[in-house]
Design a protein around this motif. Structure first.
Motif, PDB file in Angstrom:
ATOM      1  N   LEU A 271     -12.622  78.916 -16.619  1.00  0.00           N
ATOM      2  CA  LEU A 271     -11.346  78.936 -15.904  1.00  0.00           C
ATOM      3  C   LEU A 271     -10.930  77.554 -15.422  1.00  0.00           C
ATOM      4  O   LEU A 271      -9.765  77.338 -15.080  1.00  0.00           O
ATOM      5  N   TYR A 272     -11.876  76.604 -15.390  1.00  0.00           N
ATOM      6  CA  TYR A 272     -11.588  75.282 -14.839  1.00  0.00           C
ATOM      7  C   TYR A 272     -11.968  74.142 -15.780  1.00  0.00           C
ATOM      8  O   TYR A 272     -11.478  73.025 -15.623  1.00  0.00           O
ATOM      9  N   ASN A 273     -12.840  74.380 -16.739  1.00  0.00           N
ATOM     10  CA  ASN A 273     -13.402  73.307 -17.560  1.00  0.00           C
ATOM     11  C   ASN A 273     -12.646  73.059 -18.854  1.00  0.00           C
ATOM     12  O   ASN A 273     -13.146  72.347 -19.733  1.00  0.00           O
ATOM     13  N   GLY A 274     -11.462  73.641 -19.005  1.00  0.00           N
ATOM     14  CA  GLY A 274     -10.708  73.454 -20.237  1.00  0.00           C
ATOM     15  C   GLY A 274     -10.774  74.632 -21.172  1.00  0.00           C
ATOM     16  O   GLY A 274     -10.409  74.519 -22.344  1.00  0.00           O
ATOM     17  N   GLY A 275     -11.257  75.774 -20.670  1.00  0.00           N
ATOM     18  CA  GLY A 275     -11.311  76.976 -21.491  1.00  0.00           C
ATOM     19  C   GLY A 275     -12.531  76.993 -22.398  1.00  0.00           C
ATOM     20  O   GLY A 275     -13.462  76.200 -22.261  1.00  0.00           O
ATOM     21  N   TYR A 276     -12.527  77.917 -23.362  1.00  0.00           N
ATOM     22  CA  TYR A 276     -13.666  78.062 -24.269  1.00  0.00           C
ATOM     23  C   TYR A 276     -13.811  76.853 -25.183  1.00  0.00           C
ATOM     24  O   TYR A 276     -14.933  76.470 -25.560  1.00  0.00           O
ATOM     25  N   THR A 277     -12.700  76.239 -25.552  1.00  0.00           N
ATOM     26  CA  THR A 277     -12.755  75.097 -26.464  1.00  0.00           C
ATOM     27  C   THR A 277     -13.579  73.966 -25.873  1.00  0.00           C
ATOM     28  O   THR A 277     -14.450  73.390 -26.547  1.00  0.00           O
ATOM     29  N   GLU A 278     -13.341  73.639 -24.614  1.00  0.00           N
ATOM     30  CA  GLU A 278     -14.077  72.557 -23.961  1.00  0.00           C
ATOM     31  C   GLU A 278     -15.467  73.008 -23.533  1.00  0.00           C
ATOM     32  O   GLU A 278     -16.441  72.254 -23.643  1.00  0.00           O
ATOM     33  N   ALA A 279     -15.601  74.255 -23.063  1.00  0.00           N
ATOM     34  CA  ALA A 279     -16.909  74.759 -22.631  1.00  0.00           C
ATOM     35  C   ALA A 279     -17.893  74.818 -23.791  1.00  0.00           C
ATOM     36  O   ALA A 279     -19.100  74.629 -23.604  1.00  0.00           O
ATOM     37  N   LEU A 280     -17.391  75.080 -25.002  1.00  0.00           N
ATOM     38  CA  LEU A 280     -18.272  75.100 -26.166  1.00  0.00           C
ATOM     39  C   LEU A 280     -18.838  73.706 -26.440  1.00  0.00           C
ATOM     40  O   LEU A 280     -20.001  73.564 -26.830  1.00  0.00           O
TER      41      LEU A 280
END
Length: 390
Positions: A271-280
């Motif tokens: 929710l804060y780190n850039g969504g799934y794209t960035e979290a991956l």
């Protein structure tokens, strides 16, 4: 499919704590829907921080920039946002806004191909371990012990409590609270503590040293500003593992935590780190350094997908307030059962908006979003709670 429209709205939910009182905690979130040119919708979400800046960022800045782009082209979308709106790598509002849109894009991708987001992210497992955040900062020793026993009886196998955050107490009071929780649940149940970046380095060290015998699984965000240098120093001087990362807005902030040897557990929150794209990307960074991940910052129904999808995913946080908020506003959300949860079978995120609840809980007046009488995490302050009890 192409992006045709994006809408954002703010919603609030008041949470009752059994045995404590009504409306003890208030949770807000920004709800986002991305609609394609075929009419299919995907949902996303970000938290309660600066919502009246986040929503215009979504609708007036990011949407005009990415209108007409393919929902599968998340790398191209992120690249365009970074280059034209955020080439200096701001975090905060821009990261929160992009996070909500990105979550909705992955929800759309899953619906289009008939797979869950966790499968699209890697498909490592359809299950994830869970932990429950039960110990609010305003709880005294007896309340901590009682609630720890209650959550244990409800089937939770890992528990987390908040330390710091209560201006009428010091780290010494938290020592007593931690040992009260440990005594209540016994020696074998995993127990974590979370300071929400509350302490200065000295007080964080004093608390950590004083509770080393409590056999804690991790000390989450112990130091102000998630100062990587200070976290690394603390980690080198205490036995308790250090966890952090839920509010970091991009992969470079996580790299700083890793290269400084500042953490034992990385905690991206989609929710804060850039969504799934960035979290991956963060998950793969963690894999390269043999680091586990876990969910910090709540919102389990969204973060379960990244932690089940990758091989180094850890436990999902069922923070009581955000857990209840998710159940209230969305249909088909999973619950933890005996320390585990299962990814829903439905494609995409696996749950759907409860539009009636969203309508009833919508916040339309900017003044209605202020935390009057509340701390930064949405908890009522001690004085208000004591008045309610009386």
């Amino acid at each position: 499919m192409k992006i045709a429209n994006i809408t954002a709205s703010l919603h609030r939910h008041e949470i009752d704590l059994p045995g404590i009182g009504e409306s003890i905690e208030s949770r807000m979130f920004v709800f986002v829907e991305v609609e394609t040119d075929t009419g299919l919708k995907g949902l996303g979400c970000t938290g309660q921080f600066l919502p009246w800046s986040t929503m215009p960022c979504i609708e007036d800045h990011i949407f005009p920039l990415i209108r007409g782009m393919d929902v599968f082209h998340t790398e191209a979308i992120h690249s365009k946002v970074w280059k034209q709106l955020n080439n200096r790598a701001y975090t905060g509002v821009i990261s929160n806004a992009l996070s909500a849109i990105d979550i909705a894009l992955w929800d759309l991708q899953g619906k289009i191909v008939g797979k869950s987001v966790s499968e699209l992210l890697g498909g490592y497992s359809r299950e994830a371990y869970t932990y429950a955040t039960f110990g609010y900062p305003f709880f005294d020793e007896q309340q901590i012990a009682d609630y720890a026993k209650k959550f244990l009886a409800d089937g939770h196998t890992m528990l987390k409590m908040v330390v710091g955050g209560e201006p009428t107490r010091t780290w010494k009071d938290d020592v007593r609270r931690v040992y009260a929780a440990r005594e209540a649940i016994g020696p074998d149940v995993d127990l974590m503590i979370d300071a929400n970046c509350y302490f200065n380095p000295h007080d964080a060290f004093m608390l950590a040293k004083a509770v080393e015998d409590a056999n804690l699984k991790w000390f989450e965000e112990p130091i102000q500003q998630n100062d990587a240098r200070a976290l690394a120093d603390l980690r080198s001087r205490v036995k308790i593992p250090i966890a952090a990362g839920q509010m970091e807005g991009n992969r470079w902030r996580f790299r700083e935590l890793v290269v400084h040897h500042a953490v034992d557990v990385l905690q991206p929150n989609v929710l804060y780190n850039g969504g799934y794209t960035e979290a991956l990307k963060v998950a793969h960074l963690a894999q390269a350094f043999n680091l586990p991940m876990a969910n910090g910052g709540g919102w389990p129904i969204f973060n379960m997908h990244i932690l089940a999808g990758v091989m180094n995913g850890g436990p999902v946080e069922f923070h009581y307030g955000m857990w209840m908020t998710g159940k209230h506003f969305f249909n088909g959300t999973p619950d933890p059962v005996n320390g585990k949860m299962t990814i829903p079978d439905a494609p995409g995120l696996g749950f759907t908006p409860n539009y009636e609840a969203l309508k009833d809980g919508r916040v339309k007046d900017p003044k209605g979003s202020q935390f009057t009488g509340r701390d930064a995490h949405g908890y009522l302050l001690r004085e208000t709670i004591e008045k309610k009890r009386a």
